[in-house]
Design a protein around this motif. Structure first.
Motif, PDB file in Angstrom:
ATOM      1  N   THR A 130       0.836  -1.160  -0.108  1.00  0.00           N
ATOM      2  CA  THR A 130      -0.033  -0.020   0.076  1.00  0.00           C
ATOM      3  C   THR A 130       0.796   1.330   0.009  1.00  0.00           C
ATOM      4  OG1 THR A 130      -1.420  -1.120   1.362  1.00  0.00           O
ATOM      5  CG2 THR A 130      -2.072   0.986   1.138  1.00  0.00           C
ATOM      6  N   PRO A 131       0.818   2.061  -0.960  1.00  0.00           N
ATOM      7  CA  PRO A 131       1.436   3.177  -1.049  1.00  0.00           C
ATOM      8  C   PRO A 131       1.160   4.260   0.188  1.00  0.00           C
ATOM      9  CG  PRO A 131       0.543   2.948  -3.162  1.00  0.00           C
ATOM     10  CD  PRO A 131      -0.232   2.038  -2.247  1.00  0.00           C
ATOM     11  N   ILE A 132       2.110   4.870   0.883  1.00  0.00           N
ATOM     12  CA  ILE A 132       1.851   5.387   2.205  1.00  0.00           C
ATOM     13  C   ILE A 132       2.571   6.899   1.919  1.00  0.00           C
ATOM     14  CG2 ILE A 132       1.307   3.990   4.012  1.00  0.00           C
ATOM     15  CD1 ILE A 132       4.378   4.229   4.661  1.00  0.00           C
ATOM     16  N   ASN A 133       3.224   7.083   0.996  1.00  0.00           N
ATOM     17  CA  ASN A 133       3.745   8.516   0.656  1.00  0.00           C
ATOM     18  C   ASN A 133       4.059   8.530  -0.669  1.00  0.00           C
ATOM     19  OD1 ASN A 133       4.470  11.278   1.425  1.00  0.00           O
ATOM     20  ND2 ASN A 133       6.574  10.460   1.313  1.00  0.00           N
ATOM     21  N   PHE A 134       3.428   9.508  -1.543  1.00  0.00           N
ATOM     22  CA  PHE A 134       3.702   9.626  -2.968  1.00  0.00           C
ATOM     23  C   PHE A 134       4.901  10.932  -3.288  1.00  0.00           C
ATOM     24  CE2 PHE A 134       0.448   7.185  -5.196  1.00  0.00           C
ATOM     25  CZ  PHE A 134      -0.311   6.829  -4.004  1.00  0.00           C
ATOM     26  N   LEU A 135       5.771  10.476  -3.791  1.00  0.00           N
ATOM     27  CA  LEU A 135       6.673  11.262  -4.178  1.00  0.00           C
ATOM     28  C   LEU A 135       6.525  12.303  -5.430  1.00  0.00           C
ATOM     29  CD1 LEU A 135      10.002   9.182  -3.806  1.00  0.00           C
ATOM     30  CD2 LEU A 135       8.623  10.229  -2.040  1.00  0.00           C
ATOM     31  N   LYS A 136       6.914  13.477  -5.353  1.00  0.00           N
ATOM     32  CA  LYS A 136       6.662  14.679  -6.250  1.00  0.00           C
ATOM     33  C   LYS A 136       7.606  14.312  -7.612  1.00  0.00           C
ATOM     34  CE  LYS A 136       5.148  18.098  -2.595  1.00  0.00           C
ATOM     35  NZ  LYS A 136       5.606  17.176  -1.500  1.00  0.00           N
ATOM     36  N   HIS A 137       8.861  13.632  -7.228  1.00  0.00           N
ATOM     37  CA  HIS A 137       9.642  13.745  -8.341  1.00  0.00           C
ATOM     38  C   HIS A 137      10.123  12.122  -7.924  1.00  0.00           C
ATOM     39  CE1 HIS A 137       9.365  17.711  -9.320  1.00  0.00           C
ATOM     40  NE2 HIS A 137       9.557  18.085  -7.905  1.00  0.00           N
ATOM     41  N   GLY A 138      10.770  11.485  -9.056  1.00  0.00           N
ATOM     42  CA  GLY A 138      11.529  10.314  -8.958  1.00  0.00           C
ATOM     43  C   GLY A 138      12.712  10.472  -7.927  1.00  0.00           C
ATOM     44  N   PRO A 139      13.157   9.778  -7.081  1.00  0.00           N
ATOM     45  CA  PRO A 139      14.194   9.809  -6.217  1.00  0.00           C
ATOM     46  C   PRO A 139      15.673   9.877  -6.964  1.00  0.00           C
ATOM     47  CG  PRO A 139      13.346   7.871  -5.795  1.00  0.00           C
ATOM     48  CD  PRO A 139      12.439   8.261  -6.619  1.00  0.00           C
ATOM     49  N   ILE A 140      16.541  10.418  -6.524  1.00  0.00           N
ATOM     50  CA  ILE A 140      18.002  10.357  -7.096  1.00  0.00           C
ATOM     51  C   ILE A 140      18.826   9.406  -6.243  1.00  0.00           C
ATOM     52  CG2 ILE A 140      19.818  11.696  -7.227  1.00  0.00           C
ATOM     53  CD1 ILE A 140      17.931  12.761  -9.110  1.00  0.00           C
TER      54      ILE A 140
END
Lengths: 392, 401
Positions: free
Chosen positions: A304-314
């Motif tokens: 289950t997603p609990i935190n959506f990121l605004k950008h792909g991680p580096i």
């Protein structure tokens, strides 16, 4: 009870839609425990005042308010209890919150559960930093601010985690309770030799025991514990920093694409459970400390997603070529999924090189002097990827 | 052979090499429970439970898999104890069952568990593996999961011939007397976890106890994931061929259906099944079996710890791949080619093949090129990548205009 626990409340805006309901507790000051340098009492078990719990809880609170992104269950309520070791600054968001006594906890827990029980697609988050007792791998007891009182049962001002988690299970009275539940605990642990399994039943129940229904929650419990006298520096703990690092993307996974075909990244219950131990292990290597992290889950483990990121991680990528000298004077390139070269450079060293690249799958091409090209697919995966290219 | 002796013992052969110690239990023929076709009142009196026709054969299949893969496990198979109590239907289906030592009473389980623990307490690098199939319940008052032995429901307290899972796990923890106990322990409990109505009235449940759980100051640093066939208060089911759904899903996962790279950054290091990949794969496989059987079983995982590898695979496992091209009007003018690292085309998909395109690839990473017919200038060709991972990898190809 002094102060209020409810710091964030957007329930009116959500109008019954799923939301995230957080309950954060940080306990630095234990009035009944000795200060540093003072001798133990017959109820202190080596435990002392702490200097990092409230700071860790505050860092987690700030992350929830400023960074947490869950469109399916936005932050709806956040309750906070804090027992400050030092006078909080006027602009401290925890300055006037309730003080984390047993009663404060019971009232706040009651309200937290009531909110979490309104929608099964809601998310319940519990965060505790303070002293604790690990009676067994599964049995963890959390000590409230007023722990150590000379009268009454030794564990009267303590909460057994299993009863807290058990009371959050679906039951006939709470069939709509949040099915995604995250529990994060960071405690200084008393060696359990002081307590027997049965003595720990002297804790105060958070709520009455009810017969639960089918427990189809996706529950993750992350528990980090250190021994008394280990690092007691002011400021957020190493664990809290690793946790926030994980939640901010170091434990992220790709969860598909949006309608424009752009990749979506999120931290899920599973990726957090997988990624956090890696970050903690890396922290151990850097600091030389070895806190114990126990991970456990109950119910069905779902991504289950609990935190959506605004950008792909580096991602930090370390590229190693074998044999090390074979490609010196040659060329290396990383090409992303759309054919764009992200890295293209001459190989001028035999030692592994580190790159920072967006997470994703790459075509890595190594051209060795003489013109032969070796191509491999490699994934840059948070938090860190080691790529080895064998030229043999 | 005495039923409590290991059915397999390779300790001498392995010498100082780490070994895996397995304890496999399959209880079908509960001697104090009625047959499935008994009168409803009789069944109700016995907590709604009847004799079973799949746990013993499921246990044998797990045992066979362990023996088949004995040198590919995370530690080579050293000892295996097998306690079986097969039903006549299972024996009819698999006459070989008659050749195994029979008996899975509480006493037999307690003795076998004690000897198994002794074997497992010699080296911290050893590994343990428990598979229990049979009846199980969830206690009403303690929320403990209790597994039930062959003599369950004998006269006396109802649960006296059952064992709490928490007690099994606690007794296997490191402590001064067993400081070298195996630190990697895998547990699979293939039972229901419902609470029969009668149990809700028990003021105190008298559950059997197989060993003393002793206090210790030692840190419990085990990796000991505990997989259950059902969620708390959920049910577990059996399918065709006298095999439980959970054991079918488990074996499918172990045979590659939950394969994962040993090192995601270096696929040349091979493929394995880990706790993490099993945790991800089991629900998926069980969902497929649920659909076939009309069941709604959901597994649960406790003490999740994703790191340990359970089993190394011989080769990358096969992966079903589904490629979906969108929008719909791009489908007739788009061909999809999937290339491996050596730039060899592994599949070439497009009209007139039925869309969405389905194929089977070896697990791995691939380059995908969607080429649009130049005559359809409204769409643009596209490149992307595909991580083919078991059991199924869908790829959505959105073709831009």
């Amino acid at each position: 009870m002094t102060g209020q626990s409810l710091r964030i409340d957007t329930r009116a805006t959500l109008q019954g839609r799923p939301g995230t309901h957080a309950f954060i507790v940080g306990v630095d000051h234990y009035p009944n425990l000795p200060k540093d340098g003072e001798p133990d009492t017959d109820r202190s078990f080596g435990l002392r005042q702490l200097r990092w719990s409230v700071a860790s809880a505050r860092a987690f609170y700030r992350w929830l308010v400023e960074e947490y992104s869950n469109p399916a269950a936005p932050l709806a309520t956040c309750r906070v209890l804090a027992s400050h070791g030092e006078q909080p600054a006027a602009d401290d968001p925890f300055a006037d919150v309730a003080g984390a006594s047993l009663d404060d906890f019971l009232f706040a827990a009651h309200d937290w559960r009531a909110d979490a029980a309104l929608h099964p697609e809601s998310v319940a988050i519990f965060y505790f930093a303070g002293n604790g007792i690990q009676v067994s791998k599964e049995q963890v007891v959390l000590l409230m601010r007023d722990f150590g009182q000379p009268a009454g049962g030794m564990l009267r001002q303590a909460i057994d985690l299993s009863t807290l988690v058990g009371g959050m299970a679906p039951a006939s009275q709470r069939s709509s309770i949040a099915r995604t539940q995250l529990y994060v605990l960071e405690t200084v642990r008393v060696p359990p030799v002081s307590f027997t399994y049965f003595a720990s039943t002297g804790t105060t129940p958070v709520w009455d025991l009810e017969l639960p229904g089918l427990d189809d929650r996706s529950t993750t419990i992350l528990h980090a514990s250190s021994v008394p006298g280990d690092v007691n520096r002011a400021g957020p703990s190493r664990f809290a920093r690793a946790l926030l690092d994980a939640l901010n993307g170091s434990a992220a996974v790709s969860i598909g694409e949006n309608e424009n075909g752009d990749p979506l990244w999120a931290v899920t219950m599973v990726s957090l459970s997988n990624g956090l131990p890696l970050l903690i292990a890396r922290g151990h290597q850097e600091s030389g400390h070895d806190d114990m992290l126990t991970l456990s889950t109950g119910g069905s483990l779902r991504a289950t997603p609990i935190n959506f990121l605004k950008h792909g991680p580096i991602v930090d990528v370390q590229l190693e070529i074998e044999p090390p000298t074979a490609a010196v004077g040659g060329h290396v390139s990383f090409t992303n999924a759309t054919g764009q070269a992200i890295v293209s450079e001459k190989v001028d060293t035999i030692v592994p090189r580190t790159y920072q690249v967006p997470a994703g799958l790459y075509t890595v091409a190594v051209t060795i002097p003489g013109g032969q090209v070796v191509t491999r697919f490699k994934e840059a995966r948070p938090p860190h990827s080691d790529w080895k290219i064998r030229l043999t | 052979m005495h039923p409590l002796q290991p059915i397999l013992d390779r300790r001498g052969e392995l010498g100082k090499e780490p070994g895996l110690h397995a304890l496999i239990v399959g209880v079908s023929e509960y001697r104090h429970l009625p047959a499935a076709g008994a009168a409803p009142d009789e069944i109700k009196k016995k907590f709604g439970m009847t004799r079973l026709t799949s746990p013993a054969l499921s246990a044998v299949r797990v045992w066979r898999w362990l023996v088949h893969r004995q040198d590919k496990l995370t530690a080579k198979l050293a000892t295996c104890r097998l306690l079986l109590c097969p039903s006549p239907a299972e024996i009819a289906s698999c006459p070989e069952l008659k050749d195994f030592p029979s008996g899975a009473s509480f006493e037999a389980f307690a003795e076998a568990a004690a000897e198994w623990r002794t074997n497992a307490a010699q080296r911290a690098t050893d590994v343990t593996f428990v598979y229990f199939a049979g009846h199980g319940v969830q206690e009403a008052n303690t929320e403990d999961h209790v597994v039930l032995l062959e003599d369950f429901a004998a006269p006396g307290a109802a649960l006296r011939n059952g064992v709490r899972v928490s007690e099994i796990l606690a007794g296997m923890a490191p402590r001064d007397e067993q400081a070298a106990i195996a630190r990697t322990q895998f547990y699979f409990f293939d039972t229901c976890r419902n609470t029969p109505e009668q149990f809700e009235k028990f003021a105190m449940a008298q559950v059997g106890s197989i060993w003393n759980v002793i206090q210790t100051q030692m840190v419990d640093d085990r990796a000991c994931p505990w997989f259950c066939a059902a969620e708390p208060r959920g049910m577990a089911y059996a399918g065709k061929d006298h095999q439980t759904l959970f054991s079918q899903a488990l074996l499918a996962c172990l045979e590659g259906g939950a394969g994962t790279p040993v090192d995601e950054g270096d696929l040349e290091r091979g493929w394995a099944v880990s706790v993490a990949s099993l945790a991800g794969g089991l629900p998926t496989h069980l969902d497929l079996l649920n659909a076939e059987a009309g069941a709604n079983q959901a597994p649960s995982i406790n003490r999740y710890n994703g790191r340990p590898v359970i089993h190394f695979l011989d080769a990358p496992p096969p992966v079903d791949v589904t490629v979906t091209v969108t929008p719909d009007d791009a489908v007739p003018v788009t061909r999809v080619a999937v290339f491996d690292e050596a730039d060899d085309v592994k599949c070439d998909l497009g009209p007139p093949t039925d869309h969405p395109y389905r194929d089977t690839l070896q697990a791995g990473d691939y380059r995908v090129v969607a080429t649009v017919d130049p005559a359809a200038a409204v769409f643009a060709s596209k490149r992307t990548t595909l991580k083919a991972r078991p059991p199924h990898s869908p790829l959505q190809l959105r073709i831009g205009r």
